[in-house]
Design an enzyme around this catalytic site. Structure first.
Site, short mmCIF file in Angstrom:
data_model
loop_
_atom_site.label_atom_id
_atom_site.label_comp_id
_atom_site.label_asym_id
_atom_site.label_seq_id
_atom_site.Cartn_x
_atom_site.Cartn_y
_atom_site.Cartn_z
N ASP A 141 -31.37 21.66 8.05
CA ASP A 141 -32.66 21.66 6.97
C ASP A 141 -32.13 21.26 6.16
OD1 ASP A 141 -33.38 24.52 7.53
OD2 ASP A 141 -32.43 25.42 6.51
N LYS A 196 -35.21 16.56 8.57
CA LYS A 196 -35.08 15.85 9.58
C LYS A 196 -36.95 15.87 9.69
CE LYS A 196 -32.58 19.17 11.50
NZ LYS A 196 -32.36 19.97 10.83
N ASN A 244 -35.42 28.68 16.23
CA ASN A 244 -34.92 29.00 15.60
C ASN A 244 -34.39 27.38 14.06
OD1 ASN A 244 -33.25 26.85 16.81
ND2 ASN A 244 -31.52 27.42 16.73
N GLY A 301 -37.11 24.98 11.34
CA GLY A 301 -38.14 24.80 10.48
C GLY A 301 -38.27 23.74 10.13
N HIS A 302 -39.01 23.32 9.90
CA HIS A 302 -39.79 21.22 10.02
C HIS A 302 -40.45 21.12 9.04
CE1 HIS A 302 -36.14 19.72 13.30
NE2 HIS A 302 -36.17 20.92 12.89
N ARG A 346 -27.28 31.19 34.55
CA ARG A 346 -28.22 30.28 35.40
C ARG A 346 -29.00 31.85 36.59
NH1 ARG A 346 -23.31 28.66 38.60
NH2 ARG A 346 -22.71 30.85 37.94
N GLN A 382 -31.42 21.88 14.39
CA GLN A 382 -29.91 22.22 13.56
C GLN A 382 -29.73 21.12 12.92
OE1 GLN A 382 -31.13 24.01 17.09
NE2 GLN A 382 -32.25 25.09 15.51
N ALA A 435 -37.31 27.63 6.20
CA ALA A 435 -38.07 27.46 6.11
C ALA A 435 -38.60 28.48 7.34
CB ALA A 435 -38.28 25.95 6.85
N THR A 436 -38.03 28.49 8.02
CA THR A 436 -38.63 29.92 9.63
C THR A 436 -37.92 31.29 8.28
OG1 THR A 436 -37.54 28.12 10.97
CG2 THR A 436 -37.19 30.62 11.39
N GLY A 479 -37.20 32.73 5.22
CA GLY A 479 -37.45 32.87 4.21
C GLY A 479 -36.16 33.05 3.48
N ARG A 480 -34.92 33.47 3.98
CA ARG A 480 -33.63 33.57 3.78
C ARG A 480 -33.39 32.79 2.41
NH1 ARG A 480 -29.39 33.93 8.87
NH2 ARG A 480 -30.73 32.12 9.09
N ARG A 533 -30.64 29.97 0.69
CA ARG A 533 -29.60 29.01 1.36
C ARG A 533 -28.53 28.71 0.15
NH1 ARG A 533 -34.34 24.60 3.10
NH2 ARG A 533 -35.14 25.42 4.83
N ASP A 578 -33.45 13.71 -5.81
CA ASP A 578 -33.90 14.56 -6.70
C ASP A 578 -33.66 15.84 -7.77
OD1 ASP A 578 -35.75 14.76 -4.42
OD2 ASP A 578 -36.22 15.94 -5.16
P1 GDP Z 1 -35.17 19.89 8.78
O1 GDP Z 1 -34.96 21.40 8.88
O2 GDP Z 1 -34.30 19.36 8.47
O3 GDP Z 1 -36.92 19.73 8.93
O4 GDP Z 1 -35.57 20.27 7.25
P2 GDP Z 1 -36.25 21.82 6.67
O5 GDP Z 1 -37.80 21.39 6.36
O6 GDP Z 1 -35.99 23.48 7.12
O7 GDP Z 1 -36.47 22.00 4.71
C1 GDP Z 1 -35.97 20.56 4.13
C2 GDP Z 1 -36.77 21.25 2.78
O8 GDP Z 1 -36.79 20.12 1.69
C3 GDP Z 1 -38.07 21.37 2.85
O9 GDP Z 1 -38.67 21.78 2.26
C4 GDP Z 1 -39.19 19.66 3.25
O10 GDP Z 1 -40.41 19.67 1.97
C5 GDP Z 1 -37.75 19.39 1.53
N1 GDP Z 1 -37.43 18.05 1.24
C6 GDP Z 1 -37.51 16.63 2.15
N2 GDP Z 1 -36.93 16.27 2.17
C7 GDP Z 1 -36.99 15.78 0.41
C8 GDP Z 1 -36.46 15.17 -1.02
O11 GDP Z 1 -36.23 14.40 -1.36
N3 GDP Z 1 -36.46 16.04 -2.25
C9 GDP Z 1 -37.32 17.33 -2.33
N4 GDP Z 1 -36.93 17.75 -3.28
N5 GDP Z 1 -37.41 18.14 -0.97
C10 GDP Z 1 -37.20 17.79 0.15
P1 IMO Z 2 -33.14 23.25 11.81
O1 IMO Z 2 -33.40 22.51 12.71
C1 IMO Z 2 -30.59 26.30 9.45
C2 IMO Z 2 -28.93 28.74 11.84
C3 IMO Z 2 -28.97 30.87 11.45
C4 IMO Z 2 -27.39 31.05 11.69
C5 IMO Z 2 -27.01 29.76 13.19
C6 IMO Z 2 -27.26 30.19 14.54
O2 IMO Z 2 -34.46 23.32 10.94
O3 IMO Z 2 -32.71 22.36 11.19
P2 IMO Z 2 -30.02 31.03 15.77
O4 IMO Z 2 -30.89 31.86 15.24
O5 IMO Z 2 -29.22 29.77 16.06
O6 IMO Z 2 -28.76 31.88 16.55
O7 IMO Z 2 -28.52 31.61 14.14
O8 IMO Z 2 -27.31 28.90 12.52
N1 IMO Z 2 -29.72 28.02 12.16
C7 IMO Z 2 -30.38 26.86 10.97
N2 IMO Z 2 -30.33 26.90 9.85
N3 IMO Z 2 -30.98 25.22 9.93
C8 IMO Z 2 -32.08 25.51 11.46
O9 IMO Z 2 -32.17 24.66 11.81
C9 IMO Z 2 -31.50 26.49 12.01
N4 IMO Z 2 -31.47 26.78 13.14
C10 IMO Z 2 -30.17 27.99 13.38
O10 IMO Z 2 -29.20 31.13 10.40
O11 IMO Z 2 -26.45 30.86 11.17
MG MG Z 3 -35.25 23.57 9.05
#
Ligand code: GDP
Ligand code: IMO
Ligand code: MG
Length: 424
Positions: free
Chosen positions: A13, A16, A38, A40-41, A143, A224, A299-300, A302-303, A305, A333
């Site tokens: 999170d 990316k 798993n 959520g981008h 396998r 991840q 993002a996946t 709702g828990r 962080r 920010d």
């Molecule tokens: P990812 O899994 O690495 O793609 O990241 P996520 O989308 O799960 O979580 C990143 C969260 O931070 C999302 O809600 C983005 O919209 C938000 N976000 C990304 N960059 C920034 C930033 O520079 N500032 C703020 N305030 N939010 C950001």
């Molecule tokens: P993105 O790509 C944050 C965490 C889960 C759990 C552990 C194992 O959005 O950054 P799993 O479902 O893979 O068996 O869970 O990994 N986890 C993530 N945490 N961002 C993710 O993906 C994650 N994908 C899995 O919360 O702790």
């Molecule tokens: Mg994410």
């Protein structure tokens, strides 16, 4: 050499999705190499927020091809929902979304097994997203898995049945009292498979090889984060794939010597969702401020962080393991308004100060040692060049660059595409 790689350096999170979307205009192909739904981008532009789980984050651009690589695990049901969402925004994905035949499928029983395994672990649960990731990768390495390419074979449903039967026996073994209606889940699954089959399946390693020969620019998108890597993360509180740079080679079939830049993304602080050690975690008002200002909810799932200060010991480790060539700092920010910022620069471990990540980072083994820096109060979200940055932010960035011996080339100051500042 035409393959660049973008991956998360913390516990996921990091942002990316946002940065892949920002960078896509410079690439011909965006390719996801591991993980599954798993992930959520999140991407934001034109006032709309999109969350992608399996589909690469370049899909909203007109030209780039988006490839789901062999290292990814696909749940057809979630994939179909993602496609439905693209339809509502009239995104014509048919010509620009390709799927590797070697990607494995998440079956309904994989999800149930995930839930049963977590329930059986009780307090020791991983905090999995319950998307069936662990059981699917287990079947891959064991396998037994079913791959996208199998859907083109006439006997795949028999293979499905035999694997699902085995899973049912395993679910019974856990005795976790999970209620499910397999018939209903299977109806949804088989319908979603039909949708998946309307897309183009390819031998993606060959496709990427030819693309490289033609000089196409490829960006590999990680999911991840490095500390969730199955080998190098905080095992067993990790995911089931290699989230680190090597995962891009095995997850796409790209040779190691073809990888040029490794973009490592990190938040200006640290978050983690799910269980497992987190040395700099905050349980006070500062942590609450990060969570509320940063909207730190998964993002996946709702828990909420968990939040804490930046951990440079862990970050250095991630830079090292991945061979990061450029850093990107997200969510600066969110730190506006703190009088003092803390950065963990070493750990006290067995009475000694150490600067590397030890085998066990459970709280009873280590205590973080912090360096304090002066904070800033300015709102960064409307800034569009580094010249507008407060001195304290520039000091924060300079300190990190020095410690990590790697340049920070992007500073993100908000979730929107436009809130992205490039540094030379
Ligand atoms: P990812 O899994 O690495 O793609 O990241 P996520 O989308 O799960 O979580 C990143 C969260 O931070 C999302 O809600 C983005 O919209 C938000 N976000 C990304 N960059 C920034 C930033 O520079 N500032 C703020 N305030 N939010 C950001
Ligand atoms: P993105 O790509 C944050 C965490 C889960 C759990 C552990 C194992 O959005 O950054 P799993 O479902 O893979 O068996 O869970 O990994 N986890 C993530 N945490 N961002 C993710 O993906 C994650 N994908 C899995 O919360 O702790
Ligand atoms: Mg994410």
């Amino acid at each position: 050499m035409a393959v660049n790689l973008l991956l998360g350096l913390q516990w996921g999170d990091e942002g990316k999705g946002k940065i892949v979307d920002v960078l896509t205009k410079d690439y011909d192909i965006i390719a996801r190499f591991q993980g599954g739904p798993n992930a959520g981008h999140t991407l934001e532009f034109d006032g709309i927020k999109h969350v992608l789980h399996t589909i690469p984050s370049g899909i909203f651009h007109d030209k780039a091809i988006n490839l789901v690589g062999n290292g990814v695990v696909i749940d057809p049901v979630i994939f179909k929902k993602e496609l439905d969402n693209l339809d509502t925004f009239s995104i014509d994905y048919k010509a620009k979304l390709l799927i590797s035949r070697k990607a494995h499928l998440i079956l309904p029983t994989h999800r149930i097994l995930d839930a049963a395994s977590e329930a059986a672990k009780g307090k020791a649960k991983i905090g999995s997203t319950l998307k069936g990731i662990g059981p699917t990768y287990m079947d891959k390495t064991g396998r037994n898995g079913i791959r996208v390419g199998d859907l083109e074979l006439s006997d795949w449903k028999e293979r499905y049945r035999s694997l699902a039967n085995k899973h049912e026996a395993m679910i019974d073994f856990y005795d976790a009292k999970i209620e499910y209606d397999l018939q209903e889940l299977e109806a949804e699954f088989f319908a979603a498979v039909e949708t998946l089959k309307t897309l183009t399946f390819i031998d993606s390693e060959e496709y990427l090889y030819q693309a490289q020969r033609e000089g196409k620019k490829i960006l590999a998108e990680g999911a991840q984060g490095s500390l969730l890597d199955i080998d190098f993360g905080t095992y067993p509180f990790v995911t089931s794939s290699n989230t680190t740079a090597a995962g891009a080679c095995t997850g796409l079939g790209v040779a190691p010597n073809q990888i040029k830049e490794v973009f490592g993304i990190f938040k200006a602080y640290t978050t983690r969702v799910g269980s497992g050690p987190f040395p700099t975690e905050l349980f006070d008002k500062d942590g609450e401020t990060m969570a509320s200002v940063g909207h730190e909810f998964g993002a996946t799932t709702g828990r909420p962080r968990r939040c804490g200060w930046l951990d440079l010991v862990a970050l250095k480790y991630a830079v090292q393991v991945n061979g990061v060539t450029q850093l990107m700092m997200m969510k600066g920010d969110v730190l506006s308004g703190f009088d003092t910022l803390k950065i963990c620069t070493s750990y006290t471990y067995q009475g000694k100060e150490i600067t590397h990540l030890p085998y066990n980072i459970e709280p009873e083994n280590i205590t973080p040692v912090y360096t304090e820096m002066k904070g800033w109060s300015e709102d960064l979200t409307k800034m569009n060049s580094t010249e507008q940055f407060p001195k304290e932010l520039n000091d924060y960035i300079a300190f990190l660059e020095k410690e990590l011996e790697t340049p920070i080339t992007i500073v993100s100051v908000g979730p929107d595409r436009t809130q992205t500042i490039h540094r030379s």
